[in-house]
Design an enzyme around this catalytic site. Structure first.
Site, PDB file in Angstrom:
ATOM      1  N   ASN A  38       0.527  -1.575  -0.153  1.00 57.40           N
ATOM      2  CA  ASN A  38      -0.104  -0.648  -0.165  1.00 57.40           C
ATOM      3  C   ASN A  38       0.969   1.165  -0.239  1.00 57.40           C
ATOM      4  O   ASN A  38       0.556   2.417  -0.038  1.00 57.40           O
ATOM      5  CB  ASN A  38      -1.030  -0.253   0.846  1.00 57.40           C
ATOM      6  N   ASP A  39       2.320   1.672   0.227  1.00 59.02           N
ATOM      7  CA  ASP A  39       2.930   2.117  -0.164  1.00 59.02           C
ATOM      8  C   ASP A  39       3.447   2.602   0.866  1.00 59.02           C
ATOM      9  O   ASP A  39       4.507   3.988   0.727  1.00 59.02           O
ATOM     10  CB  ASP A  39       2.598   3.324  -1.334  1.00 59.02           C
ATOM     11  N   ASN A  40       3.071   2.089   2.263  1.00 56.42           N
ATOM     12  CA  ASN A  40       3.496   2.375   3.259  1.00 56.42           C
ATOM     13  C   ASN A  40       5.063   2.244   3.148  1.00 56.42           C
ATOM     14  O   ASN A  40       5.090   1.164   3.039  1.00 56.42           O
ATOM     15  CB  ASN A  40       2.694   2.052   4.705  1.00 56.42           C
ATOM     16  N   HIS A 131      20.431  27.428   4.619  1.00 55.80           N
ATOM     17  CA  HIS A 131      20.175  28.631   4.218  1.00 55.80           C
ATOM     18  C   HIS A 131      20.418  30.074   5.125  1.00 55.80           C
ATOM     19  O   HIS A 131      21.065  30.731   4.721  1.00 55.80           O
ATOM     20  CB  HIS A 131      19.052  28.574   3.347  1.00 55.80           C
ATOM     21  N   ASP A 171      23.453  37.228  -3.766  1.00 61.63           N
ATOM     22  CA  ASP A 171      22.152  38.068  -2.892  1.00 61.63           C
ATOM     23  C   ASP A 171      23.039  39.181  -1.375  1.00 61.63           C
ATOM     24  O   ASP A 171      24.126  38.541  -0.945  1.00 61.63           O
ATOM     25  CB  ASP A 171      20.916  37.803  -2.873  1.00 61.63           C
ATOM     26  N   LYS A 194      19.919  41.236  -6.311  1.00 60.95           N
ATOM     27  CA  LYS A 194      18.876  39.675  -6.541  1.00 60.95           C
ATOM     28  C   LYS A 194      17.186  40.265  -5.649  1.00 60.95           C
ATOM     29  O   LYS A 194      17.252  40.190  -4.852  1.00 60.95           O
ATOM     30  CB  LYS A 194      19.317  38.693  -6.151  1.00 60.95           C
ATOM     31  N   ARG A 196      14.000  37.627  -5.984  1.00 60.07           N
ATOM     32  CA  ARG A 196      13.289  36.582  -6.399  1.00 60.07           C
ATOM     33  C   ARG A 196      11.991  37.281  -6.967  1.00 60.07           C
ATOM     34  O   ARG A 196      11.187  37.139  -6.145  1.00 60.07           O
ATOM     35  CB  ARG A 196      13.100  35.311  -5.882  1.00 60.07           C
ATOM     36  N   ASP A 220      27.357  30.764  -2.899  1.00 61.75           N
ATOM     37  CA  ASP A 220      25.808  30.414  -2.377  1.00 61.75           C
ATOM     38  C   ASP A 220      26.235  29.535  -1.283  1.00 61.75           C
ATOM     39  O   ASP A 220      27.016  28.312  -2.031  1.00 61.75           O
ATOM     40  CB  ASP A 220      25.285  30.598  -3.989  1.00 61.75           C
TER      41      ASP A 220
HETATM   42  C1  R5P Z   1      18.922  30.984  -1.934  1.00 58.22           C
HETATM   43  O1  R5P Z   1      18.879  32.629  -1.574  1.00 58.22           O
HETATM   44  C2  R5P Z   1      20.114  30.784  -2.469  1.00 58.22           C
HETATM   45  O2  R5P Z   1      20.666  30.808  -1.629  1.00 58.22           O
HETATM   46  C3  R5P Z   1      20.279  30.402  -3.535  1.00 58.22           C
HETATM   47  O3  R5P Z   1      20.800  31.406  -4.025  1.00 58.22           O
HETATM   48  C4  R5P Z   1      18.687  29.257  -4.230  1.00 58.22           C
HETATM   49  O4  R5P Z   1      18.798  28.568  -3.404  1.00 58.22           O
HETATM   50  C5  R5P Z   1      19.341  29.171  -5.681  1.00 58.22           C
HETATM   51  O5  R5P Z   1      18.487  28.947  -6.399  1.00 58.22           O
HETATM   52  P1  R5P Z   1      18.456  29.032  -7.968  1.00 58.22           P
HETATM   53  O6  R5P Z   1      19.391  27.806  -8.729  1.00 58.22           O
HETATM   54  O7  R5P Z   1      17.406  27.779  -8.274  1.00 58.22           O
HETATM   55  O8  R5P Z   1      18.218  30.249  -8.405  1.00 58.22           O
END
Ligand code: R5P
Length: 313
Positions: A38-40, A131, A171, A194, A196, A220
């Site tokens: 059942n995928d469990n 992050h 960023d 940057k 987003r 990064d």
């Molecule tokens: C976001 O602020 C992180 O520091 C990376 O810049 C981000 O996760 C990179 O994501 P992507 O490669 O999709 O632009």
């Protein structure tokens, strides 16, 4: 060989877990993970863990939800089997990107994951390059937060002349991380503005700092879809950079990342093995550094009660 210490692995990055065990000179712990019809998920620990100090290695990589749940069930099974202390080793904690309420009616999922890990049985967490540093504080169990910055820096130090180099943050949020790299390399820092616009859509402009005529090393925490790197490279060449290198801890490489990265004029992309890179994503420009030694050293220090502070610098 220390029989009181056992390292187990989920399915996300068994290669790294095996390498960690090789450094520690112990075999990988026995664990069965399978699925019922059942995928469990079904998890069974294959050896006694009673009163043992256990570590479970699992990165939150695709399929993320499966790997998260797998880890939770392994932690729960270890707790039920009377392990003395359980450390969740999460080299790549993907949910650290969900660290704030920056839109209405959303979840700070990093905080939820931290709570769930504790509920499942984790007494400690060991992770790398979250992050945002603030995610560390979401956990109510002790967290050791490692960084790959010195490892990446050593690599570039041996190959580039810091006098002709500039370190670039993609960023403002990444300025602290890139700044640390720049200090270690003794090179100047530049920061890109940057914005987003969506999951795969970013715009960048204005470079703070001077990149003209320099070899730029873009630092990064992760490459996910590669959109950030695409616009970063454009921005840097437009500002007069001579050549571009990329240094990133987590090679998430999802969605259109490989096509995006293939199209870029860059010298090299240097990443670590917190996330395992499958054969079909092995670009010629990609170099993978191993963090196994650093994780093994930290695990040994946690196990023996030694300070791990020296490993964070
Ligand atoms: C976001 O602020 C992180 O520091 C990376 O810049 C981000 O996760 C990179 O994501 P992507 O490669 O999709 O632009």
């Amino acid at each position: 060989m220390d029989s009181d210490l056992i390292v187990f692995s989920g399915n996300s990055n068994e290669g790294l877990a095996r390498e960690i065990c090789d450094h520690l000179n112990i075999p990988l712990g026995k664990l069965e993970i399978s699925r019922f019809s059942n995928d469990n998920l079904f998890v069974q620990i294959g050896e006694s863990v009673r009163e043992k100090d256990v570590f479970v290695v699992q990165s939150f990589t695709e399929p993320v939800s499966d790997h998260v749940l797998e880890l939770m069930i392994v932690l729960d099974a270890l707790r039920s089997a009377s392990a003395r202390r359980i450390t969740a080793v999460i080299p790549y904690f993907s949910y650290s990107r969900s660290d704030k309420k920056d839109a209405p009616r959303i979840s700070i999922a990093a905080r939820l994951m931290a709570d769930l890990l504790k509920t499942a049985g984790a007494n400690r967490v060991l992770t790398m390059d979250l992050h945002a540093d603030s995610v560390h504080g979401f956990f109510s169990v002790p967290v050791d937060h490692l960084t790959a910055i010195p490892l990446l820096c050593d690599y570039f130090k041996q190959r580039l002349d810091p006098g002709r180099t500039v370190v670039v943050a993609t960023d403002a949020g990444g300025a602290k991380r890139a700044g640390r790299f720049a200090r270690l390399l003794e090179a100047p820092l530049a920061i890109i503005d940057k914005r987003r616009l969506g999951d795969t859509d970013v715009t960048q402009g204005l470079v703070v700092g001077d990149v003209r005529g320099r070899d730029a090393i873009v630092i990064d925490d992760e490459i996910s879809t590669g959109s950030t790197m695409g616009t970063t490279v454009e921005t840097l060449y437009a500002a007069g950079a001579r050549s571009i290198y990329i240094g990133v801890t987590h090679p998430v490489l999802c969605g259109p990342s490989i096509d995006n990265l293939r199209g870029l004029t860059i010298e090299q992309i240097v990443v670590t093995n917190t996330v395992s890179v499958p054969e079909e994503k092995q670009l010629n420009s990609l170099t993978v550094l191993s963090v196994a030694g650093l994780f093994a050293e930290t695990i040994m220090r946690i196990h023996t009660g030694e300070s791990v502070g020296a490993l964070f610098t």
